[in-house]
Design a protein around this motif. Structure first.
Motif, PDB file in Angstrom:
ATOM      1  N   SER A   2      51.328  15.906  11.644  1.00  0.00           N
ATOM      2  CA  SER A   2      52.725  15.987  12.112  1.00  0.00           C
ATOM      3  C   SER A   2      53.073  17.673  12.267  1.00  0.00           C
ATOM      4  O   SER A   2      53.759  17.948  13.039  1.00  0.00           O
ATOM      5  CB  SER A   2      53.721  15.374  11.130  1.00  0.00           C
ATOM      6  OG  SER A   2      53.540  15.657   9.811  1.00  0.00           O
ATOM      7  N   GLU A   3      52.770  18.306  11.225  1.00  0.00           N
ATOM      8  CA  GLU A   3      53.069  19.859  10.939  1.00  0.00           C
ATOM      9  C   GLU A   3      51.734  20.494  11.775  1.00  0.00           C
ATOM     10  O   GLU A   3      50.524  20.018  11.395  1.00  0.00           O
ATOM     11  CB  GLU A   3      53.228  20.122   9.707  1.00  0.00           C
ATOM     12  CG  GLU A   3      54.462  19.756   9.056  1.00  0.00           C
ATOM     13  CD  GLU A   3      54.376  20.285   7.383  1.00  0.00           C
ATOM     14  OE1 GLU A   3      54.068  21.494   7.390  1.00  0.00           O
ATOM     15  OE2 GLU A   3      55.140  19.450   6.774  1.00  0.00           O
ATOM     16  N   LYS A   4      52.058  21.432  12.384  1.00  0.00           N
ATOM     17  CA  LYS A   4      50.920  22.225  13.285  1.00  0.00           C
ATOM     18  C   LYS A   4      50.520  23.320  12.233  1.00  0.00           C
ATOM     19  O   LYS A   4      51.040  24.159  11.993  1.00  0.00           O
ATOM     20  CB  LYS A   4      51.192  22.697  14.408  1.00  0.00           C
ATOM     21  CG  LYS A   4      50.382  23.662  15.184  1.00  0.00           C
ATOM     22  CD  LYS A   4      49.365  22.635  15.876  1.00  0.00           C
ATOM     23  CE  LYS A   4      48.299  23.222  16.799  1.00  0.00           C
ATOM     24  NZ  LYS A   4      47.346  22.597  17.176  1.00  0.00           N
ATOM     25  N   LEU A   5      49.050  23.330  11.890  1.00  0.00           N
ATOM     26  CA  LEU A   5      48.486  24.229  10.980  1.00  0.00           C
ATOM     27  C   LEU A   5      47.732  25.214  11.884  1.00  0.00           C
ATOM     28  O   LEU A   5      47.309  24.865  12.915  1.00  0.00           O
ATOM     29  CB  LEU A   5      47.526  23.370  10.115  1.00  0.00           C
ATOM     30  CG  LEU A   5      47.953  22.546   8.908  1.00  0.00           C
ATOM     31  CD1 LEU A   5      46.657  22.198   8.300  1.00  0.00           C
ATOM     32  CD2 LEU A   5      48.525  23.658   8.002  1.00  0.00           C
ATOM     33  N   LYS A   6      47.959  26.448  11.223  1.00  0.00           N
ATOM     34  CA  LYS A   6      47.127  27.450  12.133  1.00  0.00           C
ATOM     35  C   LYS A   6      45.486  26.979  12.126  1.00  0.00           C
ATOM     36  O   LYS A   6      45.096  26.512  11.037  1.00  0.00           O
ATOM     37  CB  LYS A   6      47.148  28.801  11.208  1.00  0.00           C
ATOM     38  CG  LYS A   6      48.577  29.437  11.400  1.00  0.00           C
ATOM     39  CD  LYS A   6      48.754  30.773  10.671  1.00  0.00           C
ATOM     40  CE  LYS A   6      49.990  31.167  10.688  1.00  0.00           C
ATOM     41  NZ  LYS A   6      50.266  32.590  10.015  1.00  0.00           N
ATOM     42  N   SER A   7      44.901  27.335  12.858  1.00  0.00           N
ATOM     43  CA  SER A   7      43.419  26.995  13.092  1.00  0.00           C
ATOM     44  C   SER A   7      42.514  27.458  11.900  1.00  0.00           C
ATOM     45  O   SER A   7      41.595  26.925  11.301  1.00  0.00           O
ATOM     46  CB  SER A   7      42.700  27.479  14.330  1.00  0.00           C
ATOM     47  OG  SER A   7      42.755  28.974  14.386  1.00  0.00           O
ATOM     48  N   THR A   8      43.027  28.641  11.057  1.00  0.00           N
ATOM     49  CA  THR A   8      42.070  29.192  10.152  1.00  0.00           C
ATOM     50  C   THR A   8      42.469  28.356   8.991  1.00  0.00           C
ATOM     51  O   THR A   8      41.518  27.904   8.092  1.00  0.00           O
ATOM     52  CB  THR A   8      42.562  30.524   9.820  1.00  0.00           C
ATOM     53  OG1 THR A   8      43.983  30.745   9.646  1.00  0.00           O
ATOM     54  CG2 THR A   8      41.752  31.662  10.776  1.00  0.00           C
ATOM     55  N   LEU A   9      43.598  27.641   8.758  1.00  0.00           N
ATOM     56  CA  LEU A   9      43.960  26.635   7.673  1.00  0.00           C
ATOM     57  C   LEU A   9      43.289  25.615   7.754  1.00  0.00           C
ATOM     58  O   LEU A   9      42.778  24.717   6.846  1.00  0.00           O
ATOM     59  CB  LEU A   9      45.570  26.646   7.630  1.00  0.00           C
ATOM     60  CG  LEU A   9      46.203  27.812   6.994  1.00  0.00           C
ATOM     61  CD1 LEU A   9      47.560  27.676   6.672  1.00  0.00           C
ATOM     62  CD2 LEU A   9      45.564  28.177   5.555  1.00  0.00           C
ATOM     63  N   VAL A  10      43.152  25.063   9.244  1.00  0.00           N
ATOM     64  CA  VAL A  10      42.354  24.044   9.575  1.00  0.00           C
ATOM     65  C   VAL A  10      41.156  23.875   9.053  1.00  0.00           C
ATOM     66  O   VAL A  10      40.347  23.013   8.331  1.00  0.00           O
ATOM     67  CB  VAL A  10      42.609  23.428  11.071  1.00  0.00           C
ATOM     68  CG1 VAL A  10      41.807  22.299  11.352  1.00  0.00           C
ATOM     69  CG2 VAL A  10      44.087  23.168  11.334  1.00  0.00           C
ATOM     70  N   GLY A  11      40.315  25.098   9.481  1.00  0.00           N
ATOM     71  CA  GLY A  11      38.890  24.976   8.852  1.00  0.00           C
ATOM     72  C   GLY A  11      38.677  25.068   7.479  1.00  0.00           C
ATOM     73  O   GLY A  11      37.902  24.500   6.996  1.00  0.00           O
ATOM     74  N   LYS A  89      47.400  12.201   9.786  1.00  0.00           N
ATOM     75  CA  LYS A  89      48.726  12.645   9.401  1.00  0.00           C
ATOM     76  C   LYS A  89      48.694  13.198   7.997  1.00  0.00           C
ATOM     77  O   LYS A  89      47.603  12.916   7.280  1.00  0.00           O
ATOM     78  CB  LYS A  89      49.487  11.480   9.353  1.00  0.00           C
ATOM     79  CG  LYS A  89      49.880  10.826  10.754  1.00  0.00           C
ATOM     80  CD  LYS A  89      50.716   9.596  10.811  1.00  0.00           C
ATOM     81  CE  LYS A  89      50.675   8.951  12.129  1.00  0.00           C
ATOM     82  NZ  LYS A  89      51.291   7.594  12.010  1.00  0.00           N
ATOM     83  N   LEU A  90      49.555  13.909   7.430  1.00  0.00           N
ATOM     84  CA  LEU A  90      49.595  14.247   6.245  1.00  0.00           C
ATOM     85  C   LEU A  90      49.584  13.327   5.272  1.00  0.00           C
ATOM     86  O   LEU A  90      50.276  12.310   5.598  1.00  0.00           O
ATOM     87  CB  LEU A  90      51.025  15.165   6.188  1.00  0.00           C
ATOM     88  CG  LEU A  90      50.943  16.300   4.867  1.00  0.00           C
ATOM     89  CD1 LEU A  90      49.856  17.270   4.978  1.00  0.00           C
ATOM     90  CD2 LEU A  90      52.179  17.109   4.904  1.00  0.00           C
ATOM     91  N   ASN A  91      48.848  13.446   4.187  1.00  0.00           N
ATOM     92  CA  ASN A  91      48.944  12.569   3.180  1.00  0.00           C
ATOM     93  C   ASN A  91      47.747  11.398   3.635  1.00  0.00           C
ATOM     94  O   ASN A  91      47.819  10.365   2.982  1.00  0.00           O
ATOM     95  CB  ASN A  91      49.949  12.245   2.640  1.00  0.00           C
ATOM     96  CG  ASN A  91      50.837  12.937   1.745  1.00  0.00           C
ATOM     97  OD1 ASN A  91      50.315  13.820   1.345  1.00  0.00           O
ATOM     98  ND2 ASN A  91      51.981  13.162   2.131  1.00  0.00           N
TER      99      ASN A  91
END
Length: 150
Positions: A2-11, A89-91
């Motif tokens: 639901s919240e868009k994470l920065k690609s570095t944080l996704v990795g 989704k988160l959680n």
């Protein structure tokens, strides 16, 4: 998600999630420094007698598709694996897709070759690109932790 994470944080999130899963399965998992090309995690069995390297690829759209580069076609070892993470989704628990590097290299090479044979929307030929795509739409590698030989 639901919240868009920065690609570095996704990795980074994918790497920690994989390290956690490996730990829960009784393995020792260490995340490498950011300058370790192609290797995100070194994992070993509990007595340290066998170790493997892992590259983690994570997406945040929950799809069973990940982008790699051309180098992945040639980075092959019996002790090197890819773990593809699909965040949802988160959680909600992400899905993990575990594949030996040889299988990934074979897949992306064949997939890219087939893609190059196609045409662009305007009918012209496609040009080669260093991007490669790995898909696991049939869930062949989903939760295939047993493929990791530790």
């Amino acid at each position: 998600m639901s919240e868009k994470l920065k690609s570095t944080l996704v990795g980074v999130a994918g790497e920690y999630l994989v390290a956690g899963e490996l730990s829960l399965r009784g393995h020792i998992a260490s995340i490498t420094l950011r300058n370790s090309r192609g290797i995100d995690i070194i994992a070993s069995n509990s007595d340290g007698s066998k170790s493997i390297s892992i590259q983690v690829k994570t997406n945040s759209n929950g799809r069973k598709s990940w982008i790699l580069n051309k180098k992945s076609e040639f980075f092959i070892s019996d002790n090197h694996y890819y773990i593809f993470v699909a965040l949802r989704k988160l959680n909600e628990r992400p899905s993990f897709h575990i594949a030996p590097s040889k299988k990934v290299a074979e897949y992306i090479s064949a997939n890219h070759s087939n893609w190059l044979k196609g045409k662009k929307r305007d009918g012209t030929e496609r040009k080669d690109t260093p991007m490669r795509k790995f898909d696991d739409h049939d869930n062949k590698y989903k939760e295939a932790w047993h493929l990791i030989k530790l």
